[in-house]
Design a protein around this motif. Structure first.
Motif: not given
Length: 552
Positions: A176-188, A371-375
Protein backbone atom coordinates in the motif's frame (compact mmCIF):
# COMPACT_ATOMS: atom_id res chain seq x y z
CA UNK A 1 5.49 6.93 -39.11
CA UNK A 2 2.26 8.00 -40.73
CA UNK A 3 -0.14 10.21 -38.81
CA UNK A 4 -3.29 12.09 -39.62
CA UNK A 5 -2.72 15.50 -41.19
CA UNK A 6 -4.25 17.44 -38.34
CA UNK A 7 -2.05 15.62 -35.84
CA UNK A 8 1.06 16.31 -37.86
CA UNK A 9 0.33 20.03 -37.82
CA UNK A 10 -0.08 19.93 -34.07
CA UNK A 11 3.35 18.43 -33.44
CA UNK A 12 6.36 20.50 -32.46
CA UNK A 13 9.02 21.04 -35.15
CA UNK A 14 11.70 18.36 -35.03
CA UNK A 15 14.89 18.95 -33.07
CA UNK A 16 17.79 18.34 -35.37
CA UNK A 17 20.89 19.64 -33.63
CA UNK A 18 22.66 19.07 -30.35
CA UNK A 19 21.94 22.65 -29.32
CA UNK A 20 18.24 22.08 -29.91
CA UNK A 21 18.35 19.09 -27.62
CA UNK A 22 20.18 20.97 -24.88
CA UNK A 23 17.83 23.96 -25.04
CA UNK A 24 14.68 21.85 -25.08
CA UNK A 25 12.93 21.56 -21.77
CA UNK A 26 10.77 18.51 -21.08
CA UNK A 27 7.13 19.46 -21.26
CA UNK A 28 4.05 17.47 -20.39
CA UNK A 29 1.40 16.75 -22.93
CA UNK A 30 -1.59 19.00 -22.46
CA UNK A 31 -4.48 17.35 -20.60
CA UNK A 32 -7.19 17.52 -23.20
CA UNK A 33 -10.48 15.94 -22.29
CA UNK A 34 -11.25 12.94 -24.46
CA UNK A 35 -14.60 12.97 -26.20
CA UNK A 36 -17.25 10.53 -25.18
CA UNK A 37 -17.30 7.91 -27.98
CA UNK A 38 -21.07 8.19 -28.14
CA UNK A 39 -20.99 11.96 -28.28
CA UNK A 40 -22.13 14.41 -25.62
CA UNK A 41 -20.10 15.79 -22.76
CA UNK A 42 -16.41 15.17 -22.62
CA UNK A 43 -15.00 13.12 -19.81
CA UNK A 44 -12.60 14.53 -17.24
CA UNK A 45 -8.91 14.77 -18.18
CA UNK A 46 -6.37 12.32 -16.86
CA UNK A 47 -3.70 13.44 -14.41
CA UNK A 48 -1.36 10.46 -14.34
CA UNK A 49 2.35 11.10 -14.92
CA UNK A 50 4.36 9.40 -17.67
CA UNK A 51 7.25 8.35 -15.44
CA UNK A 52 7.69 4.65 -16.32
CA UNK A 53 10.65 3.90 -18.58
CA UNK A 54 10.78 1.13 -21.18
CA UNK A 55 13.14 -0.78 -18.86
CA UNK A 56 10.59 -0.67 -16.05
CA UNK A 57 7.57 -1.40 -18.25
CA UNK A 58 9.32 -4.46 -19.73
CA UNK A 59 10.10 -5.89 -16.32
CA UNK A 60 6.63 -5.03 -14.99
CA UNK A 61 5.11 -7.13 -17.75
CA UNK A 62 7.52 -9.98 -16.98
CA UNK A 63 7.26 -9.62 -13.21
CA UNK A 64 3.49 -9.50 -13.26
CA UNK A 65 3.49 -12.84 -15.03
CA UNK A 66 6.25 -14.85 -13.31
CA UNK A 67 4.74 -15.55 -9.91
CA UNK A 68 2.93 -18.17 -7.88
CA UNK A 69 1.32 -19.54 -11.04
CA UNK A 70 4.74 -20.63 -12.29
CA UNK A 71 6.46 -21.51 -9.03
CA UNK A 72 3.55 -23.29 -7.33
CA UNK A 73 0.82 -23.78 -9.95
CA UNK A 74 2.94 -25.84 -12.35
CA UNK A 75 3.18 -28.66 -9.82
CA UNK A 76 -0.59 -28.97 -9.61
CA UNK A 77 -0.84 -28.69 -13.41
CA UNK A 78 1.73 -31.48 -13.91
CA UNK A 79 -0.17 -33.73 -11.52
CA UNK A 80 -3.48 -33.00 -13.28
CA UNK A 81 -2.51 -33.39 -16.94
CA UNK A 82 0.97 -34.92 -17.11
CA UNK A 83 4.06 -33.55 -18.90
CA UNK A 84 2.60 -33.73 -22.43
CA UNK A 85 -0.59 -31.86 -21.59
CA UNK A 86 1.40 -29.34 -19.56
CA UNK A 87 3.73 -28.50 -22.46
CA UNK A 88 1.06 -28.37 -25.19
CA UNK A 89 -1.44 -26.41 -23.08
CA UNK A 90 1.06 -23.77 -21.95
CA UNK A 91 2.33 -23.43 -25.54
CA UNK A 92 -1.20 -22.91 -26.89
CA UNK A 93 -2.12 -20.33 -24.26
CA UNK A 94 1.25 -18.65 -24.76
CA UNK A 95 0.61 -18.25 -28.50
CA UNK A 96 -2.85 -16.84 -27.78
CA UNK A 97 -1.52 -14.31 -25.27
CA UNK A 98 1.17 -13.20 -27.71
CA UNK A 99 -1.55 -12.38 -30.23
CA UNK A 100 -3.46 -10.55 -27.49
CA UNK A 101 -0.30 -8.52 -26.83
CA UNK A 102 0.02 -7.59 -30.51
CA UNK A 103 -3.59 -6.40 -30.73
CA UNK A 104 -3.39 -4.52 -27.44
CA UNK A 105 -0.04 -2.97 -28.38
CA UNK A 106 -1.54 -1.72 -31.64
CA UNK A 107 -4.32 0.20 -29.88
CA UNK A 108 -2.21 1.28 -26.88
CA UNK A 109 0.38 2.88 -29.18
CA UNK A 110 -2.34 5.03 -30.77
CA UNK A 111 -4.24 5.74 -27.54
CA UNK A 112 -1.97 5.25 -24.48
CA UNK A 113 -4.64 5.96 -21.88
CA UNK A 114 -5.41 4.91 -18.32
CA UNK A 115 -7.84 2.04 -18.05
CA UNK A 116 -6.36 0.22 -21.04
CA UNK A 117 -8.70 -2.40 -22.48
CA UNK A 118 -11.60 -1.20 -20.32
CA UNK A 119 -11.35 2.24 -21.93
CA UNK A 120 -10.88 0.71 -25.39
CA UNK A 121 -13.91 -1.56 -24.86
CA UNK A 122 -16.07 1.49 -24.15
CA UNK A 123 -14.68 3.39 -27.09
CA UNK A 124 -14.82 0.71 -29.78
CA UNK A 125 -17.61 -1.59 -28.53
CA UNK A 126 -20.04 0.03 -26.07
CA UNK A 127 -20.06 1.43 -22.55
CA UNK A 128 -21.85 -1.55 -21.04
CA UNK A 129 -18.98 -3.72 -22.27
CA UNK A 130 -16.32 -1.50 -20.70
CA UNK A 131 -18.31 -1.21 -17.46
CA UNK A 132 -18.51 -5.00 -17.23
CA UNK A 133 -14.90 -5.88 -17.92
CA UNK A 134 -13.61 -2.89 -15.95
CA UNK A 135 -15.37 -3.75 -12.70
CA UNK A 136 -14.70 -7.46 -13.22
CA UNK A 137 -11.00 -6.88 -13.74
CA UNK A 138 -10.59 -4.37 -10.90
CA UNK A 139 -12.40 -6.67 -8.47
CA UNK A 140 -10.36 -9.67 -9.53
CA UNK A 141 -7.12 -7.71 -9.18
CA UNK A 142 -8.15 -7.09 -5.59
CA UNK A 143 -8.85 -10.83 -5.18
CA UNK A 144 -5.51 -11.60 -6.83
CA UNK A 145 -3.69 -9.35 -4.37
CA UNK A 146 -5.48 -11.07 -1.47
CA UNK A 147 -4.66 -14.47 -3.01
CA UNK A 148 -0.98 -13.56 -3.15
CA UNK A 149 -1.06 -12.51 0.50
CA UNK A 150 -2.67 -15.81 1.52
CA UNK A 151 -0.07 -17.64 -0.57
CA UNK A 152 2.53 -15.85 1.54
CA UNK A 153 0.93 -17.46 4.61
CA UNK A 154 1.32 -20.89 3.01
CA UNK A 155 4.96 -20.11 2.21
CA UNK A 156 5.73 -18.97 5.76
CA UNK A 157 4.57 -22.37 7.01
CA UNK A 158 7.75 -23.80 5.46
CA UNK A 159 9.70 -22.21 8.34
CA UNK A 160 7.12 -21.89 11.12
CA UNK A 161 3.45 -22.56 11.84
CA UNK A 162 3.06 -19.68 14.31
CA UNK A 163 1.63 -16.26 13.41
CA UNK A 164 2.10 -16.82 9.67
CA UNK A 165 -0.57 -14.17 9.00
CA UNK A 166 1.56 -11.42 10.55
CA UNK A 167 4.16 -11.16 7.73
CA UNK A 168 1.33 -11.22 5.16
CA UNK A 169 -0.37 -8.30 6.89
CA UNK A 170 2.94 -6.43 6.90
CA UNK A 171 3.32 -7.14 3.16
CA UNK A 172 -0.13 -5.66 2.51
CA UNK A 173 0.70 -2.35 4.19
CA UNK A 174 4.14 -2.30 2.58
CA UNK A 175 2.56 -2.67 -0.88
CA UNK A 176 0.00 0.00 0.00
CA UNK A 177 2.82 2.40 0.89
CA UNK A 178 4.69 1.68 -2.37
CA UNK A 179 1.56 2.22 -4.48
CA UNK A 180 0.84 5.55 -2.79
CA UNK A 181 4.29 6.84 -3.75
CA UNK A 182 5.15 8.32 -7.19
CA UNK A 183 4.85 5.66 -9.88
CA UNK A 184 8.59 5.37 -10.57
CA UNK A 185 9.06 3.94 -7.05
CA UNK A 186 6.60 1.18 -7.94
CA UNK A 187 8.39 0.66 -11.25
CA UNK A 188 11.81 0.43 -9.62
CA UNK A 189 10.69 -2.05 -6.95
CA UNK A 190 9.00 -4.21 -9.58
CA UNK A 191 12.11 -4.02 -11.77
CA UNK A 192 14.46 -5.45 -9.12
CA UNK A 193 12.01 -8.05 -7.84
CA UNK A 194 11.48 -9.18 -11.43
CA UNK A 195 15.23 -9.46 -12.01
CA UNK A 196 15.48 -11.78 -9.00
CA UNK A 197 12.71 -13.99 -10.39
CA UNK A 198 14.23 -14.06 -13.88
CA UNK A 199 17.65 -15.03 -12.50
CA UNK A 200 16.03 -17.79 -10.43
CA UNK A 201 14.31 -19.21 -13.52
CA UNK A 202 17.59 -19.08 -15.48
CA UNK A 203 19.44 -20.90 -12.66
CA UNK A 204 16.65 -23.47 -12.50
CA UNK A 205 16.86 -24.05 -16.25
CA UNK A 206 20.58 -24.90 -16.28
CA UNK A 207 20.40 -26.80 -12.99
CA UNK A 208 17.50 -28.85 -14.39
CA UNK A 209 19.56 -29.83 -17.45
CA UNK A 210 22.42 -30.94 -15.20
CA UNK A 211 20.09 -32.93 -12.95
CA UNK A 212 18.53 -34.70 -15.93
CA UNK A 213 21.95 -35.55 -17.38
CA UNK A 214 23.07 -37.28 -14.17
CA UNK A 215 24.10 -34.46 -11.87
CA UNK A 216 21.73 -35.63 -9.12
CA UNK A 217 22.06 -37.32 -5.75
CA UNK A 218 21.64 -40.77 -7.35
CA UNK A 219 24.12 -40.01 -10.18
CA UNK A 220 21.58 -41.46 -12.58
CA UNK A 221 20.67 -40.31 -16.09
CA UNK A 222 16.95 -39.47 -16.08
CA UNK A 223 16.32 -38.60 -19.73
CA UNK A 224 12.69 -38.87 -20.82
CA UNK A 225 11.62 -41.73 -18.55
CA UNK A 226 8.94 -39.64 -16.80
CA UNK A 227 7.21 -39.05 -20.15
CA UNK A 228 6.37 -42.76 -20.35
CA UNK A 229 5.86 -43.31 -16.62
CA UNK A 230 2.38 -44.54 -15.62
CA UNK A 231 -0.37 -42.60 -17.42
CA UNK A 232 2.09 -40.03 -18.80
CA UNK A 233 2.42 -38.06 -20.96
CA UNK A 234 -1.33 -37.32 -21.10
CA UNK A 235 -2.88 -37.99 -17.71
CA UNK A 236 -6.70 -38.28 -17.73
CA UNK A 237 -6.87 -37.70 -21.50
CA UNK A 238 -8.69 -34.65 -22.85
CA UNK A 239 -10.27 -33.94 -19.46
CA UNK A 240 -6.87 -33.53 -17.81
CA UNK A 241 -5.67 -31.40 -20.73
CA UNK A 242 -8.74 -29.11 -20.60
CA UNK A 243 -8.42 -28.52 -16.85
CA UNK A 244 -5.01 -26.95 -17.40
CA UNK A 245 -6.45 -23.94 -19.27
CA UNK A 246 -7.37 -22.22 -16.00
CA UNK A 247 -3.90 -22.88 -14.56
CA UNK A 248 -2.24 -21.56 -17.70
CA UNK A 249 -4.47 -18.47 -17.76
CA UNK A 250 -3.59 -17.77 -14.14
CA UNK A 251 0.10 -18.26 -14.88
CA UNK A 252 0.16 -16.01 -17.97
CA UNK A 253 -2.18 -13.43 -16.43
CA UNK A 254 -0.59 -10.01 -16.03
CA UNK A 255 0.89 -9.86 -19.52
CA UNK A 256 -1.88 -7.42 -20.43
CA UNK A 257 -0.36 -5.00 -17.89
CA UNK A 258 1.37 -3.50 -20.94
CA UNK A 259 -1.91 -1.71 -21.61
CA UNK A 260 -2.53 -0.84 -17.96
CA UNK A 261 0.83 0.95 -17.74
CA UNK A 262 0.37 2.73 -21.11
CA UNK A 263 -1.05 5.84 -19.43
CA UNK A 264 2.16 6.25 -17.41
CA UNK A 265 4.74 5.11 -19.97
CA UNK A 266 7.35 7.57 -21.23
CA UNK A 267 7.48 8.13 -24.99
CA UNK A 268 4.72 5.55 -25.68
CA UNK A 269 4.99 5.73 -29.49
CA UNK A 270 8.48 4.25 -29.25
CA UNK A 271 8.37 2.26 -26.02
CA UNK A 272 5.05 0.39 -26.29
CA UNK A 273 5.94 -1.30 -29.62
CA UNK A 274 9.42 -2.15 -28.30
CA UNK A 275 7.98 -3.72 -25.17
CA UNK A 276 5.31 -5.57 -27.16
CA UNK A 277 7.88 -7.07 -29.52
CA UNK A 278 10.35 -8.14 -26.85
CA UNK A 279 8.60 -8.95 -23.60
CA UNK A 280 6.36 -11.80 -24.57
CA UNK A 281 9.10 -13.72 -26.34
CA UNK A 282 11.05 -13.62 -23.09
CA UNK A 283 7.99 -14.75 -21.16
CA UNK A 284 7.33 -17.53 -23.64
CA UNK A 285 10.92 -18.73 -23.40
CA UNK A 286 10.82 -18.69 -19.61
CA UNK A 287 7.55 -20.62 -19.44
CA UNK A 288 8.09 -23.17 -22.17
CA UNK A 289 11.65 -23.94 -21.10
CA UNK A 290 10.49 -24.22 -17.48
CA UNK A 291 7.62 -26.67 -18.13
CA UNK A 292 9.95 -28.79 -20.30
CA UNK A 293 12.48 -29.03 -17.46
CA UNK A 294 9.72 -29.82 -14.95
CA UNK A 295 8.21 -32.53 -17.19
CA UNK A 296 11.57 -34.24 -17.69
CA UNK A 297 12.71 -34.13 -14.03
CA UNK A 298 9.58 -34.55 -11.90
CA UNK A 299 7.12 -37.47 -12.18
CA UNK A 300 3.47 -36.43 -12.38
CA UNK A 301 2.57 -38.75 -9.48
CA UNK A 302 5.14 -37.39 -7.03
CA UNK A 303 3.52 -37.45 -3.55
CA UNK A 304 1.51 -34.31 -2.68
CA UNK A 305 2.57 -32.57 -5.91
CA UNK A 306 -0.83 -30.91 -6.23
CA UNK A 307 -0.64 -29.19 -2.82
CA UNK A 308 0.29 -25.55 -2.36
CA UNK A 309 3.33 -26.36 -0.22
CA UNK A 310 6.75 -25.09 -1.29
CA UNK A 311 8.17 -28.45 -0.20
CA UNK A 312 6.55 -30.02 -3.26
CA UNK A 313 7.08 -27.15 -5.69
CA UNK A 314 8.78 -28.49 -8.86
CA UNK A 315 11.45 -25.82 -8.40
CA UNK A 316 12.25 -27.01 -4.89
CA UNK A 317 12.28 -30.67 -5.98
CA UNK A 318 14.85 -30.02 -8.70
CA UNK A 319 17.12 -28.19 -6.24
CA UNK A 320 16.80 -31.12 -3.84
CA UNK A 321 17.61 -33.57 -6.64
CA UNK A 322 20.83 -31.63 -7.20
CA UNK A 323 21.76 -32.28 -3.54
CA UNK A 324 21.25 -28.72 -2.33
CA UNK A 325 20.20 -28.88 1.32
CA UNK A 326 19.45 -25.17 1.30
CA UNK A 327 17.50 -25.44 -1.98
CA UNK A 328 14.14 -25.49 -0.22
CA UNK A 329 14.83 -22.38 1.82
CA UNK A 330 16.31 -20.59 -1.18
CA UNK A 331 13.31 -21.30 -3.41
CA UNK A 332 10.92 -20.47 -0.59
CA UNK A 333 12.54 -17.05 -0.27
CA UNK A 334 12.43 -16.52 -4.04
CA UNK A 335 8.78 -17.54 -4.24
CA UNK A 336 8.02 -15.22 -1.32
CA UNK A 337 9.51 -12.30 -3.25
CA UNK A 338 7.50 -13.36 -6.30
CA UNK A 339 4.34 -13.25 -4.17
CA UNK A 340 5.29 -9.74 -3.06
CA UNK A 341 5.87 -8.73 -6.69
CA UNK A 342 2.62 -10.27 -7.92
CA UNK A 343 0.64 -8.57 -5.16
CA UNK A 344 2.33 -5.28 -5.96
CA UNK A 345 1.39 -5.64 -9.62
CA UNK A 346 -2.22 -6.60 -8.84
CA UNK A 347 -2.74 -3.59 -6.57
CA UNK A 348 -1.22 -1.26 -9.19
CA UNK A 349 -3.25 -2.68 -12.09
CA UNK A 350 -6.51 -2.77 -10.14
CA UNK A 351 -6.14 0.86 -9.06
CA UNK A 352 -5.40 2.03 -12.61
CA UNK A 353 -8.38 0.17 -14.05
CA UNK A 354 -10.65 1.63 -11.36
CA UNK A 355 -9.24 5.10 -12.08
CA UNK A 356 -9.89 4.56 -15.80
CA UNK A 357 -13.50 3.63 -15.04
CA UNK A 358 -13.92 6.88 -13.13
CA UNK A 359 -12.43 8.85 -16.03
CA UNK A 360 -15.09 7.51 -18.40
CA UNK A 361 -17.80 8.00 -15.74
CA UNK A 362 -18.45 4.35 -14.99
CA UNK A 363 -17.27 4.60 -11.40
CA UNK A 364 -17.79 7.34 -8.78
CA UNK A 365 -15.78 10.46 -9.57
CA UNK A 366 -13.92 10.18 -6.26
CA UNK A 367 -11.83 7.36 -7.77
CA UNK A 368 -10.50 9.89 -10.30
CA UNK A 369 -8.67 11.87 -7.63
CA UNK A 370 -4.88 11.96 -7.82
CA UNK A 371 -2.30 13.49 -5.52
CA UNK A 372 0.41 15.99 -6.45
CA UNK A 373 2.58 13.14 -7.86
CA UNK A 374 -0.20 11.90 -10.14
CA UNK A 375 -1.02 8.80 -8.07
CA UNK A 376 -4.73 7.78 -7.99
CA UNK A 377 -4.62 7.38 -4.22
CA UNK A 378 -8.36 6.85 -3.67
CA UNK A 379 -8.39 3.96 -6.15
CA UNK A 380 -5.31 2.45 -4.49
CA UNK A 381 -7.02 2.59 -1.08
CA UNK A 382 -10.19 1.02 -2.52
CA UNK A 383 -8.35 -1.96 -4.06
CA UNK A 384 -6.25 -2.53 -0.95
CA UNK A 385 -9.39 -2.42 1.24
CA UNK A 386 -11.08 -5.16 -0.78
CA UNK A 387 -7.82 -7.16 -0.66
CA UNK A 388 -7.79 -6.81 3.13
CA UNK A 389 -11.36 -8.16 3.38
CA UNK A 390 -10.56 -11.22 1.25
CA UNK A 391 -7.29 -11.72 3.12
CA UNK A 392 -9.36 -11.86 6.30
CA UNK A 393 -11.32 -14.74 4.76
CA UNK A 394 -8.20 -16.90 5.00
CA UNK A 395 -8.95 -17.29 8.72
CA UNK A 396 -12.25 -19.05 7.94
CA UNK A 397 -12.54 -22.88 7.75
CA UNK A 398 -10.42 -24.14 4.86
CA UNK A 399 -7.61 -21.76 5.60
CA UNK A 400 -5.17 -19.93 3.35
CA UNK A 401 -4.62 -22.88 1.00
CA UNK A 402 -8.29 -23.09 0.01
CA UNK A 403 -8.58 -19.31 -0.46
CA UNK A 404 -5.52 -19.36 -2.73
CA UNK A 405 -7.01 -22.18 -4.82
CA UNK A 406 -10.26 -20.27 -5.32
CA UNK A 407 -8.36 -17.09 -6.10
CA UNK A 408 -6.37 -18.98 -8.76
CA UNK A 409 -9.55 -20.18 -10.48
CA UNK A 410 -11.39 -16.83 -10.30
CA UNK A 411 -8.42 -14.81 -11.50
CA UNK A 412 -7.65 -17.32 -14.26
CA UNK A 413 -11.15 -17.04 -15.74
CA UNK A 414 -11.08 -13.25 -15.27
CA UNK A 415 -7.86 -13.11 -17.29
CA UNK A 416 -9.51 -15.08 -20.08
CA UNK A 417 -12.45 -12.66 -20.15
CA UNK A 418 -10.00 -9.75 -20.35
CA UNK A 419 -8.31 -11.36 -23.38
CA UNK A 420 -11.73 -11.89 -24.96
CA UNK A 421 -12.60 -8.22 -24.49
CA UNK A 422 -9.28 -7.14 -25.99
CA UNK A 423 -10.08 -9.31 -29.01
CA UNK A 424 -13.54 -7.77 -29.43
CA UNK A 425 -12.18 -4.23 -29.03
CA UNK A 426 -9.39 -4.92 -31.55
CA UNK A 427 -11.84 -6.42 -34.06
CA UNK A 428 -14.18 -3.42 -33.85
CA UNK A 429 -11.26 -0.95 -33.92
CA UNK A 430 -9.86 -2.42 -37.12
CA UNK A 431 -13.30 -2.54 -38.77
CA UNK A 432 -13.91 1.13 -37.87
CA UNK A 433 -10.44 2.11 -39.06
CA UNK A 434 -11.12 0.57 -42.48
CA UNK A 435 -14.74 1.82 -42.63
CA UNK A 436 -13.61 5.41 -42.15
CA UNK A 437 -11.20 5.21 -45.07
CA UNK A 438 -7.92 4.71 -43.25
CA UNK A 439 -5.19 2.24 -44.11
CA UNK A 440 -3.04 -0.04 -41.99
CA UNK A 441 0.00 2.04 -43.00
CA UNK A 442 -1.42 4.96 -40.97
CA UNK A 443 -1.19 2.91 -37.78
CA UNK A 444 2.00 3.41 -35.81
CA UNK A 445 2.24 -0.28 -34.85
CA UNK A 446 -0.14 -2.46 -36.89
CA UNK A 447 -0.62 -6.05 -35.77
CA UNK A 448 0.35 -8.48 -38.57
CA UNK A 449 -3.03 -10.27 -38.72
CA UNK A 450 -5.02 -7.07 -39.10
CA UNK A 451 -8.74 -7.42 -38.47
CA UNK A 452 -8.38 -11.21 -38.18
CA UNK A 453 -6.20 -10.90 -35.07
CA UNK A 454 -9.14 -9.92 -32.90
CA UNK A 455 -11.33 -12.57 -34.51
CA UNK A 456 -8.85 -15.35 -33.72
CA UNK A 457 -8.67 -14.17 -30.10
CA UNK A 458 -12.48 -14.21 -29.80
CA UNK A 459 -12.86 -17.74 -31.17
CA UNK A 460 -9.89 -19.26 -29.31
CA UNK A 461 -10.70 -17.67 -25.93
CA UNK A 462 -14.38 -18.61 -26.15
CA UNK A 463 -13.39 -22.23 -26.86
CA UNK A 464 -11.02 -22.28 -23.88
CA UNK A 465 -13.58 -20.78 -21.47
CA UNK A 466 -16.23 -23.33 -22.46
CA UNK A 467 -14.13 -26.53 -22.45
CA UNK A 468 -11.90 -25.98 -19.39
CA UNK A 469 -14.65 -27.32 -17.10
CA UNK A 470 -15.04 -30.49 -19.20
CA UNK A 471 -14.55 -32.84 -16.27
CA UNK A 472 -17.34 -31.19 -14.27
CA UNK A 473 -19.93 -32.88 -16.48
CA UNK A 474 -18.14 -36.22 -16.72
CA UNK A 475 -19.27 -38.82 -14.24
CA UNK A 476 -20.51 -37.42 -10.91
CA UNK A 477 -21.39 -33.74 -11.25
CA UNK A 478 -19.17 -31.50 -9.08
CA UNK A 479 -20.98 -28.34 -8.01
CA UNK A 480 -17.85 -26.82 -6.45
CA UNK A 481 -15.79 -27.26 -9.63
CA UNK A 482 -18.67 -25.96 -11.75
CA UNK A 483 -18.85 -22.75 -9.71
CA UNK A 484 -15.07 -22.32 -9.79
CA UNK A 485 -14.95 -22.66 -13.60
CA UNK A 486 -18.11 -20.84 -14.65
CA UNK A 487 -19.28 -18.42 -11.92
CA UNK A 488 -17.61 -15.53 -13.74
CA UNK A 489 -19.82 -15.97 -16.82
CA UNK A 490 -23.24 -15.16 -15.28
CA UNK A 491 -21.66 -12.34 -13.28
CA UNK A 492 -20.21 -10.91 -16.49
CA UNK A 493 -23.55 -11.20 -18.32
CA UNK A 494 -25.43 -9.71 -15.36
CA UNK A 495 -23.17 -6.66 -15.14
CA UNK A 496 -23.48 -6.09 -18.88
CA UNK A 497 -27.28 -6.24 -18.89
CA UNK A 498 -27.50 -4.08 -15.75
CA UNK A 499 -25.51 -1.18 -17.27
CA UNK A 500 -27.05 -1.55 -20.72
CA UNK A 501 -30.61 -1.36 -19.34
CA UNK A 502 -29.81 1.29 -16.73
CA UNK A 503 -28.14 3.69 -19.16
CA UNK A 504 -29.92 2.67 -22.37
CA UNK A 505 -26.53 2.00 -23.97
CA UNK A 506 -26.41 1.36 -27.69
CA UNK A 507 -23.48 0.05 -29.67
CA UNK A 508 -22.23 2.81 -32.02
CA UNK A 509 -21.94 2.04 -35.71
CA UNK A 510 -18.45 1.73 -37.18
CA UNK A 511 -18.72 5.18 -38.80
CA UNK A 512 -19.69 6.75 -35.43
CA UNK A 513 -16.60 5.55 -33.56
CA UNK A 514 -14.30 8.48 -32.76
CA UNK A 515 -10.78 7.62 -33.96
CA UNK A 516 -9.20 11.03 -33.38
CA UNK A 517 -9.80 12.14 -29.79
CA UNK A 518 -7.09 11.04 -27.40
CA UNK A 519 -4.77 9.84 -30.15
CA UNK A 520 -1.28 10.44 -28.83
CA UNK A 521 0.72 13.37 -30.21
CA UNK A 522 4.47 13.09 -29.78
CA UNK A 523 5.71 15.73 -27.36
CA UNK A 524 8.91 17.74 -27.33
CA UNK A 525 10.14 15.57 -24.47
CA UNK A 526 9.60 12.48 -26.64
CA UNK A 527 11.58 14.01 -29.50
CA UNK A 528 14.45 14.86 -27.16
CA UNK A 529 14.39 11.30 -25.84
CA UNK A 530 14.51 9.89 -29.38
CA UNK A 531 17.41 12.11 -30.40
CA UNK A 532 19.43 11.39 -27.27
CA UNK A 533 18.99 7.65 -27.80
CA UNK A 534 19.85 7.89 -31.50
CA UNK A 535 23.03 9.86 -30.77
CA UNK A 536 24.07 7.42 -28.06
CA UNK A 537 23.58 4.37 -30.27
CA UNK A 538 25.51 5.88 -33.21
CA UNK A 539 28.77 6.29 -31.31
CA UNK A 540 31.66 3.87 -30.95
CA UNK A 541 29.94 2.21 -28.01
CA UNK A 542 26.58 2.16 -29.76
CA UNK A 543 26.57 -1.65 -29.88
CA UNK A 544 26.99 -1.74 -26.10
CA UNK A 545 24.06 0.65 -25.57
CA UNK A 546 21.87 -1.43 -27.87
CA UNK A 547 22.86 -4.58 -25.98
CA UNK A 548 22.13 -2.86 -22.66
CA UNK A 549 18.72 -1.75 -23.94
CA UNK A 550 17.87 -5.32 -24.97
CA UNK A 551 19.00 -6.84 -21.68
CA UNK A 552 17.62 -4.12 -19.40
Amino acid sequence: MATLPDLEKAQSPPLSTKDDVEKALPTEQEDKPAKNPRGGDAVAPEHLRRNLSARQVSMIAIGGTIGTGLFLGTGRALHTGGPGSLLINYSMVGALVYLVMLCLGEIATEYPQAGSFTTYSGRFVDHAFSFTIGWNYAFNDAISCAGDLTAAQVLMEYWTDRLTWLPSLFFLFFLLGINLMPVHFYGELEYWLSILKVLSVVIFFFLGIAVNAGGNTEHKYIGGQYWTHGAAPFVDGFGGFAKLFVSAAFAYGGTESLGVTAGETKNPIRNIPRVTRSVFWRILIFYISTVIIIGFNVPYDYPNLSTKSTATSPFTLVFQQAGSKAGGSFMNAVILTSVLSAGNHAMFAGARVLYGLAVIRQAPSIFRRTNAQGVPWVSVLAISSVSLLFFGASFLPGGAGQIWTWAQNLVGVSNQLAWLCIGVASFRFRLAWKKQGRTAEQLRYPNPLGVYGGLVIIVATTFIILVQGWTVFRGTFSGVDFVANYIELPIFAGLYLFWRLLKGVRMPSLSQIDLDSGRYIQTEEDEVDDLVRAEREKGRMGWAWRMYGWVA
